[in-house]
Design a protein around this motif. Structure first.
Motif, short mmCIF file in Angstrom:
data_model
loop_
_atom_site.label_atom_id
_atom_site.label_comp_id
_atom_site.label_asym_id
_atom_site.label_seq_id
_atom_site.Cartn_x
_atom_site.Cartn_y
_atom_site.Cartn_z
N VAL A 28 0.84 -1.21 0.00
CA VAL A 28 0.00 0.00 0.00
C VAL A 28 0.87 1.25 0.00
O VAL A 28 0.68 2.17 -0.80
CB VAL A 28 -0.93 0.00 1.23
N ILE A 29 1.87 1.25 0.89
CA ILE A 29 2.72 2.44 0.94
C ILE A 29 3.50 2.58 -0.36
O ILE A 29 3.68 3.67 -0.88
CB ILE A 29 3.64 2.36 2.18
N ILE A 33 1.15 4.12 -2.87
CA ILE A 33 0.96 5.55 -2.59
C ILE A 33 2.18 6.34 -3.04
O ILE A 33 2.07 7.44 -3.54
CB ILE A 33 0.69 5.75 -1.09
N PHE A 76 -6.04 -0.76 6.67
CA PHE A 76 -5.66 0.09 5.54
C PHE A 76 -5.53 1.54 5.98
O PHE A 76 -4.60 2.24 5.59
CB PHE A 76 -6.69 -0.03 4.42
N TRP A 88 -2.48 4.01 5.54
CA TRP A 88 -2.68 5.23 4.76
C TRP A 88 -2.16 6.45 5.52
O TRP A 88 -1.44 7.27 4.96
CB TRP A 88 -4.17 5.34 4.47
N ILE A 89 -2.51 6.56 6.79
CA ILE A 89 -2.02 7.73 7.51
C ILE A 89 -0.50 7.64 7.69
O ILE A 89 0.17 8.66 7.70
CB ILE A 89 -2.70 7.99 8.87
N ARG A 90 0.02 6.46 7.77
CA ARG A 90 1.47 6.36 7.88
C ARG A 90 2.15 6.94 6.64
O ARG A 90 3.20 7.55 6.72
CB ARG A 90 1.90 4.90 8.05
N ALA A 91 1.52 6.73 5.48
CA ALA A 91 2.14 7.23 4.26
C ALA A 91 1.96 8.72 4.09
O ALA A 91 2.60 9.32 3.24
CB ALA A 91 1.55 6.49 3.06
N THR A 92 1.09 9.33 4.86
CA THR A 92 0.80 10.74 4.65
C THR A 92 1.42 11.67 5.68
O THR A 92 1.87 12.75 5.35
CB THR A 92 -0.74 10.97 4.66
#
Lengths: 220, 160, 334, 367
Positions: free
Chosen positions: C41-42, C45, C290, C294-298
């Motif tokens: 996922v990361i 992204i 997920f 997601w917040i980890r990538a942002t």
């Protein structure tokens, strides 16, 4: 094929021989000068450079000469008669006024540079040390952000016991720059808060940027 | 909070975007023509003028010439030619000064190896490294085609 | 005494053991593919492919990674406190697994139906902090120590709003039993706790992310400041234990969120209830996971003092207010 | 009861993810608060200045590539510019256009790397990859132009080595609107993020007097409200012809520096846009330069605006093919001096923020 090779070989020999080389170069230089001059004339834009060049030819007083004279007068008047060792205009570098100051009076002169209303040289942009083999020299480049002018101050010092007063108290820029000069050229700046090597390891022997420096291991 | 949500939107949008990674070792990289890779050397063209060795900023080229056995005049041909790629910085200066285009740039760049010794490339290796030669030089690469050095190459165009 | 032994016949013991082993296996598979999923996922992204070299689509990447960790040399720093150093990963790992026992997947699929399930979860998950502090302290490394300290401060600060935010849910259901909490949310998505308890949900998610030490709250292992924080000196299987416990906690928190706020195994609409409850659970569970990725990538990372301020000055009062409001509203509606 | 406390001495670096190279910072920590910070540099010292004394001017240029390796073009230029000033060379217009285009593109590329790594320092991972994706486009353009992706060695004394290949200018034209769109996305992703703002606002503050006293330059100086950009103040090359702004801010904190760098990218793009629009198709790319470059005896200090500030080149020539003394004024080296003062009383976390905000390149600090 062989003829060409010969030609090239000859060229090489020529290059090695300095005198012939110089001649050749002079010729090329002349060519270049002519060309640039022609181009300049051809181009309608009358740049400042051109003006400068013309003035030089006419031996008129150089631009910035008045600035230089004022500065020298200021130093002589306010600090000491023998504060100024040398003063000239560096024509190659945009006619920047250059004043060589005696190292005993450097701090006093620098204080004037910073405080004088006409100068206000509040920004020390560069400090470099040069080894001239007969002596060492420290070159300070000053600029005033308000008045937008540029001055160069130089200090000469002895090669065996190089000592120059530190400007750290006036401009913090000088801190690391002076340490670097100490490290690479061996000039000690008195009054510097932390006169230690900065680039080379603390136990390094010698000062690499000296002209007579010999590397301990020539392979490295 | 608004800024965080906006940021989350940006990252979410990117999930479906086209990926930009190269599949490098699987798909070879195509470098542009001017790319400065590992040099190709042609011994036949070399006139042992030593210019490349002298212009090299890192002194990584060493070459030795010998008397041409087929010629009675004092003509030298190349004997050994080595480039030490441990210190070569691929700056292109050697190919720039070469009057006969004996040394030219190729697009090959894969120098990685397990031993430093392998980075010392000799004449034969450099001669065999003849693929992807820069196109402005590769016209001279045809076998037996006579080198056509520009007549004034050594005089003024030393620095192009 | 005799009675008990009779009850624990060989058959039932082996059944329990088998079930436990099965759960462990499921969790391990989740962890393996949780990590894979996170990296994918990361990667997407960030416009990369994610792992794709080991096995088809890189499916074996984590397996290979874990295998590598297991066969790595076991190093202990010279000046480390060896006993504590060895104990650290174990202490942080065991509670992570133990808390899983109380999470119900469907009305029939669970391991322990405790009356105080929620309390059990909260009490045990707090122990992991000690393991992290032990690891950080025993490594005899300054970065590890700083990481361990940060971790303790953070975990303790965020445990409180986490628990207090759950109280709202408990008030609504009137039970600490997880199964009853889910039963209380039956009948369409509008009766899920997330809507009446939206404030609690927000606090819970923030505090949960902080508990997990994940971005934007990954201060204990902030790689740009503390290299790797408390596990900087760990390698091999000990490191794998820390890593595993972190991911097992993701599993646990995602399960807990589903149970507490998203109606567990219940379908959002009645006409969708032909789909088995387990599927609904997995869908909800995966969307939480997920979201975490997601917040980890942002997000960038929070600062320690801001983190503390947020925990004590914002989340805690807010969660307390939430309890009062919930209690008052419940009293009025009675 | 009193607890015995001890200050913690931590070596941040030389191998540390946030020091962006081999930079060492010895900090004393009281809890997480820094009470003393001593920078240690020199791990990447290669003696460029000493090496240069035995190299011809053309041979020095590839060495300058390796100083500030994120903006090799400006380094190339400052050396060439110094020699050209000494020799009073007139540079063909086309060459100057190419130089301006590549220098400004390089500024964008350099700021992109800064933006990505800064966000990585602060803890966000994705911006790093987004920034590198877009930097890649610039690098590819350079690769096509001069055959290298990092160490360009594109400029020569008197001009540039290569003319633009066919279609290259069009690619640059296409790149500008693309990059503008990307910058908008960056701002959406990061600039409004509350966590990010709380990390950078009012952090690492200093006033204009301090900045001048420390000789800061570039964005570090302009963030305190001083409008000082050498492209405007002492115009070189063709910068007088272009219409662009010098963004300044009076906040003097890390967020101001962040905003200014983003703004600078936009301004650079607009300069490139203008340069590409006026680009002369015909013309020489090399002035008439003697084969062996021998500037006349004399001294020159040339300075230009690199992405990090004022990069200068002080040459003492004795009329030989090699410089007698060559000194580079490296903006990173000078800018870094303020670091210890900024760090006192800050936490470990702010160390990373402040240090990253200065934007240094270790290759340049050590030279």
């Amino acid at each position: 094929m062989s003829d060409r090779e010969k030609e090239i070989e000859k060229k090489e020999e020529k290059e090695i021989k300095k005198e012939t080389e110089k001649k050749e170069e002079k010729e090329i230089k002349k060519e270049v000068k002519k060309d640039t001059a022609e181009e300049k004339k051809a181009s309608s834009s009358s740049s400042e450079r051109e003006k400068d060049a013309q003035e030089e030819e006419e031996a008129a007083p150089l631009p910035n000469q008045d600035k230089l004279d004022k500065l020298v007068a200021l130093f002589k008047g306010q600090v000491s008669e023998d504060a100024v060792v040398d003063a000239y205009i560096n024509e190659l570098d945009h006619h920047v006024p250059v004043v060589t100051v005696h190292s005993d009076h450097l701090l006093a002169c620098a204080a004037i540079l910073l405080s004088d209303e006409q100068l206000k040289l509040n920004y020390l942009r560069n400090v470099s040390g040069v080894d001239y083999e007969t002596h060492l020299e420290v070159v300070y480049q000053f600029v005033s952000m308000e008045l937008k002018h540029h001055y160069v101050i130089k200090v000469k010092t002895d090669r065996d016991q190089p000592v120059v007063p530190s400007l750290t108290s006036l401009w913090k820029t000088a801190d690391w720059n002076e340490r670097e000069i100490y490290d690479l050229l061996g000039i000690t700046f008195t009054g510097h808060p932390n006169m230690k090597r900065i680039m080379m390891p603390d136990d390094w022997v010698g000062h690499p940027l000296r002209k007579d420096y010999e590397a301990a291991d020539p392979e490295v | 909070m608004k800024g965080i949500v906006k940021g989350l939107g940006v990252t979410f949008k990117n999930i479906t975007k086209k990926k930009v990674t190269y599949a490098y070792p699987d798909v070879p990289m195509n470098m542009p023509d001017r790319f400065r890779g590992v040099q190709h050397f042609e011994p036949d063209k070399c006139i042992v003028c030593n210019q490349c060795a002298r212009v090299c900023p890192t002194d990584c080229i060493t070459l030795v010439g010998k008397q041409d056995p087929n010629s009675e005049k004092k003509v030298k041909i190349i004997d050994t030619y080595d480039i030490n790629f441990e210190i070569c910085i691929l700056c292109d200066l050697c190919t720039e000064v070469c009057p006969t285009e004996a040394i030219v740039m190729t697009n090959n760049f894969e120098l990685a190896t397990y031993s430093r010794d392998d980075l010392f490339k000799d004449l034969h290796w450099l001669e065999n490294n003849n693929t992807l030669v820069r196109s402005e030089n590769s016209t001279n690469l045809q076998p037996k085609a006579k080198p056509k050095p520009k007549p004034k190459a050594t005089k003024e165009e030393g620095v192009k | 005494m005799d009675n008990m032994i009779e009850q624990l016949s060989i058959g039932s013991v082996s059944l329990v053991t088998l079930a436990t082993a099965a759960l462990l296996l499921i969790v391990l598979v989740f962890v393996t593919y949780g990590i894979y999923f996170e990296r994918k996922v990361i990667g997407w992204i960030q416009l990369r492919q994610g792992p794709n070299r080991t096995g088809p689509f890189g499916l074996l990447q984590t397996v290979a990674d874990v295998f590598k960790l297991l066969i790595k040399e076991d190093t202990i720093p010279n000046n480390a406190d060896k006993t504590v150093f060895k104990l650290g990963p174990i202490i942080s790992f065991i509670p992570a697994f133990v808390v899983l026992a109380v999470i119900p997947y469907t009305e029939n699929l669970y391991f322990a139906n405790l009356n105080v399930g929620l309390l059990y979860y909260v009490a045990l998950s707090g122990i992991s902090t000690i393991g992290i502090l032990m690891g950080g302290w025993a490594s005899n490394n300054k970065y590890a120590l700083l990481g361990g300290m940060r971790s303790v401060a953070q975990m303790i600060s965020y445990e409180i709003p986490l628990v207090i935010s759950m109280v709202g849910v408990i008030l609504m259901t009137g039970s600490l039993n997880m199964i009853q909490i889910v039963e209380g949310q039956a009948g369409g998505f509008w009766s899920w706790n997330i809507f009446p308890q939206i404030v609690a949900f927000g606090i819970f998610i923030i505090a949960a992310v902080a508990e997990l030490n994940r971005t934007p709250f990954d201060l204990p292992e902030a790689e740009s400041e503390l290299i790797a924080g408390y596990h900087v000196e760990y390698s091999g299987f000990r490191f794998a234990f820390y890593m595993l416990s972190e991911y097992v906690y993701i599993y646990a928190i995602a399960g807990l969120t589903t149970v507490l706020f998203l109606g567990g195994w219940h379908a959002p609409f009645a006409f969708l209830s032909f789909i088995p409850g387990l599927i609904w659970f997995i869908i909800k569970f995966c969307s939480i996971v997920f979201f975490l990725f997601w917040i980890r990538a942002t997000m960038p990372r929070l600062r320690v003092d801001h983190l503390m301020g947020l925990g004590w000055k914002v989340l805690l009062p807010l969660s307390l207010v939430n309890i009062f409001v919930t209690a008052i509203v419940l009293e009025l509606l009675k | 009861m009193s607890i015995r406390t001890e200050e913690l001495l931590v070596n941040v670096g030389p191998q540390h993810p946030s020091t962006h190279g081999v930079f060492r910072l010895v900090v004393k920590l009281d809890g997480e608060v820094i009470t003393e910070a001593t920078p240690v540099i020199g791990y990447l010292h290669r003696g460029t200045e000493k090496l240069a004394e035995n190299l011809s001017y053309t041979q020095i240029i590839p060495y300058t590539d390796r100083m500030d390796y994120l903006s090799a073009m400006t380094n190339n230029y400052v050396l060439c510019h110094a020699v050209e000033t000494l020799m009073k060379l007139e540079i063909p217009e086309k060459a100057e256009y190419l130089r301006v285009i590549v220098m400004e593109l390089n500024r964008v590329a350099s700021h992109l790397v800064w933006w990505g790594t800064y966000l990585l320092d602060i803890g966000a991972m994705s911006p790093f990859l987004y920034a590198f994706r877009d930097r890649e486009k610039i690098v590819e353009l350079f690769n096509e132009l001069c055959g290298a992706r990092l160490t360009y060695f594109y400029m020569r004394v008197g001009g540039v080595k290569w003319d633009a290949p066919p279609g290259w200018i069009d690619k640059v034209k296409e790149f500008i609107p693309y990059m503008r769109k990307q910058i908008e996305e960056y701002e959406k992703l990061v600039t409004g993020n509350e966590i990010f703002l709380s990390r950078v606002k009012d952090i690492g503050k200093y006033d204009s007097q301090t900045a001048i006293n420390y000789g800061l330059s570039g964005v570090n100086l302009r963030s305190t409200g001083i409008d000082w950009d050498l492209r405007k103040q002492e115009p070189y090359s063709l910068y007088e012809q272009f219409d662009f702004d010098v963004p300044t801010s009076t906040d003097g904190d890390c967020f101001a520096r962040y905003r200014l760098r983003i703004e600078e990218m936009k301004q650079s793009l607009s300069i490139v846009e203008q340069a590409v629009a006026q680009f002369p198709e015909e013309g020489k790319i090399m002035a008439k330069v003697p084969r062996v470059i021998r500037p006349p005896a004399g001294e020159v200090y040339s300075r230009i605006e690199s992405p990090r500030g004022e990069i200068g080149c002080h040459i003492v020539s004795k009329g030989k093919a090699e410089p007698y003394r060559l000194k580079f004024r490296r903006p990173s080296f000078v800018n870094l001096q303020i670091l210890p003062e900024l760090l006192i009383g800050e936490t470990m976390t702010n160390l990373v923020t402040i240090f990253g905000g200065i934007d240094i390149v270790l290759g340049e600090v050590d030279c």
